[in-house]
Design an enzyme around this catalytic site. Sequence first.
Site, PDB file in Angstrom:
ATOM      1  N   GLU A 106      -4.559  -1.122   0.864  1.00  0.00           N
ATOM      2  CA  GLU A 106      -5.519  -2.016   1.541  1.00  0.00           C
ATOM      3  C   GLU A 106      -6.807  -1.269   1.897  1.00  0.00           C
ATOM      4  O   GLU A 106      -7.891  -1.836   1.809  1.00  0.00           O
ATOM      5  CB  GLU A 106      -4.867  -2.627   2.785  1.00  0.00           C
ATOM      6  CG  GLU A 106      -3.775  -3.630   2.399  1.00  0.00           C
ATOM      7  CD  GLU A 106      -3.038  -4.187   3.594  1.00  0.00           C
ATOM      8  OE1 GLU A 106      -2.527  -3.383   4.406  1.00  0.00           O
ATOM      9  OE2 GLU A 106      -2.975  -5.412   3.722  1.00  0.00           O
ATOM     10  N   GLU A 126       5.127  -4.157   1.501  1.00  0.00           N
ATOM     11  CA  GLU A 126       5.479  -4.538   2.870  1.00  0.00           C
ATOM     12  C   GLU A 126       6.680  -5.475   2.933  1.00  0.00           C
ATOM     13  O   GLU A 126       7.452  -5.454   3.886  1.00  0.00           O
ATOM     14  CB  GLU A 126       4.274  -5.197   3.556  1.00  0.00           C
ATOM     15  CG  GLU A 126       3.184  -4.231   4.000  1.00  0.00           C
ATOM     16  CD  GLU A 126       2.160  -3.921   2.915  1.00  0.00           C
ATOM     17  OE1 GLU A 126       2.435  -4.172   1.725  1.00  0.00           O
ATOM     18  OE2 GLU A 126       1.073  -3.426   3.263  1.00  0.00           O
TER      19      GLU A 126
END
Length: 703
Positions: A106, A126
């Site tokens: 990210e 995740e």
Amino acid sequence: MSEKELVRFEKRGAIGIITVDNPPVNALSPGVPEGILAAVEAGNADPAIKAMILTGAGRSFIAGADIREFGKGKPRPARKTQDVLEESEKPIVAAIHGFALGGGLEYALGCHYRVALKGTKVGLPEIALGLLPGGGGTQRLPRLIGPKKALDLITSGRHVPAEEAKQLGILDEVFDADLVGSAVRFAEGIADTRPFRRICELSDKLEADMKAEPGMFDAKRKEIARRARNQKAPYNNIAAVEASTTLPFAEGLKRERELFEELEKSEESRALRYAFFAEREAMRVPDIGKDVPVKKVETMAVVGAGTMGGGIAMSCADFGMPVRLLEASQEALDRGMARIRKNYEVSVQRGSLAADEMERRFARITPVIDYDDIADCDAVIEAVFEQMDVKKEVFAKLDATMKDGALLLTNTSALDVDEIASATKRPEAVAGAHFFSPANVMKMLEVVRGEKSSKETVASTMALGKAIGKVPVACGNCDGFVANRSRAPFNSEMVILLEEGCLPEQVDKVMIDFGYPMGPFAVGDLAGLDIGYAGRKRRADANPNYRKLPIADKLYEMGRYGQKTGAGWYRYEKGDRTPHPDPEVAKIIKETAAEMGVEQKTFTDQEILRRLLLSSVNEACRIIEEGIAYRASDIDIMWLYGFGFPRYRGGLMFWADQIGSRDVYNQIAAWHQQYGDRWKPSALLRQLAESGTPFREAKPPAK
Ligand code: 3H9
């Protein structure tokens, strides 16, 4: 540690280099985001700097948020680092090696360009922690590569190799060597380009994908429904990516945050985070430090080309290790090799293995029939018939032929490793390496320490297990070791429940609803009722008080061995593995219960679940108390990887902690009163209950 040490900022000509230095994997621990923000500010303020690079020291870029920090209720920073990177007035290039995962990718997506070294892996994993990419990943990745591909990456959580990531458009360039030098040259090349690309401003791929496949989100929800039952994270991940297609960027980020926060506090994420660390903890054997030398294993031998031996050989070959497969006769060897080939061919037909890769793997397995042909191997795993005299004969031969220093491992699932080792003059080189069936698929490897196994043998067997893709967990030597011994009461209890009025299909449904992929009776039919019978017979011979299971014995005596005979706990149609409830079995259950004089009852789902699992929790406590398991979390890992326990429930002991040691003790003590000795609470369970200690903190008594 100060922020300066976690993040360095230096200049190379007109390029500012921001280096995260937070070993071992540069997780985004407190101090790292702040350090990066300060460096970006410094770079933008310095007129001599034209562009910046964000990179990682050591073996990796950034492996994501610091997983230990979740669930602590910490306030979120006012300015998100990814947004600050993206808003930078000077272009920033992420220079990636090792891993860019989760928050790491990210951050890279916040940068204006991404370059990587060959061998790098990137991904948003995740979901495996019961979370979703909460740092803008669900909004930026769909804008960069299109929502369809982003949805696949985010819902699978897979680690994407650099070359594929470049094809997808995640990476701009892949270098063979000298990451920072190459990235500096790249940054110099784009330093004056204006305007530079900010992912938040892209929209063409969103529109194109939505036009081509507007139903993709519903289709994904449908596709994952069975796998994702009882879980929130898969659905929230889909919803977050969907938001990227329906909301403006800033609104999408808000939605992502809401969906993330819902997950962060979930029981499911707590369990998955626990499992992540438990798996790594299991690699540490308490009295075996890093100073213990680990033997290098470059060539393997497997003795026995049956189902287990073949599966073990495949595991080695799958991970690039040459392996020699030994059988007593050419005929058995040919059969074994043919079975291996067929297994590989099925994978090719299913599309999970490329045909040329299959050939490479198959070529790593060399069939041999002479012990002399394996003498120079670094390690040997015996996987012959589960009978002590047969195993001892093999070990005597191995002792006579194998080179000095070779690891001599037995794949027994219950026999005494010390007695097997006694057939050799080098018991220090012997240990158990208990694989689970099918050995090429199941990741669990129980490493059994004999009384005389050297630390080097144990450490080397653990390392060997990791090298062939297994999750090794060390334990002591006792009947059934840790995994099967802790599971044995569950196996008995499920049949005892039938005596009291349950049906196999009722028990199986409860366990499937709980999250198991299959119910225990259907699994019994798959493994074979003859296997269970042989184990019970061995235990009954050794222990006159062993609790008999007359219903299971009757089915065995009728030749109902399970799927292979078309009937077991269920009946099967020819060529079909679907279990069908069988009135014949219901009749046998009823008759046997009447003969035994057992009162018939009805059970709630919760009673069934607790009867099965708590019987094993009690035994697991006994195993820890005896020092056979090193810690409760090791047992959890064995249940996750050996028995298909749903990972999002953390494991047997983590699950028991949701009830609490006091309540578990009270329940078991009540059943002890009602059912007698088999429910006698273990001393450790009593201690945990009295002191209010959670199961997951249970440890063996200090020696
Ligand atoms: C996330 O990023 C959320 C975001 O969206 C932001 C939201 C706001 N944190 O596995 P290894 C430790 S969620 C803390 O043995 P390998 C690990 O415990 C995160 N610690 O090495 C071990 O410690 P020890 C998304 C971590 O080479 C040591 O590092 N990211 C973390 O076999 C070595 O690890 C992930 O899910 C971490 N993030 O594998 C990636 N990562 O030595 C999680 C590692 O004390 N990590 N440690 O036992 C991995 O998958 C593997 O560690 C990796 C390396 C593939 C990177």
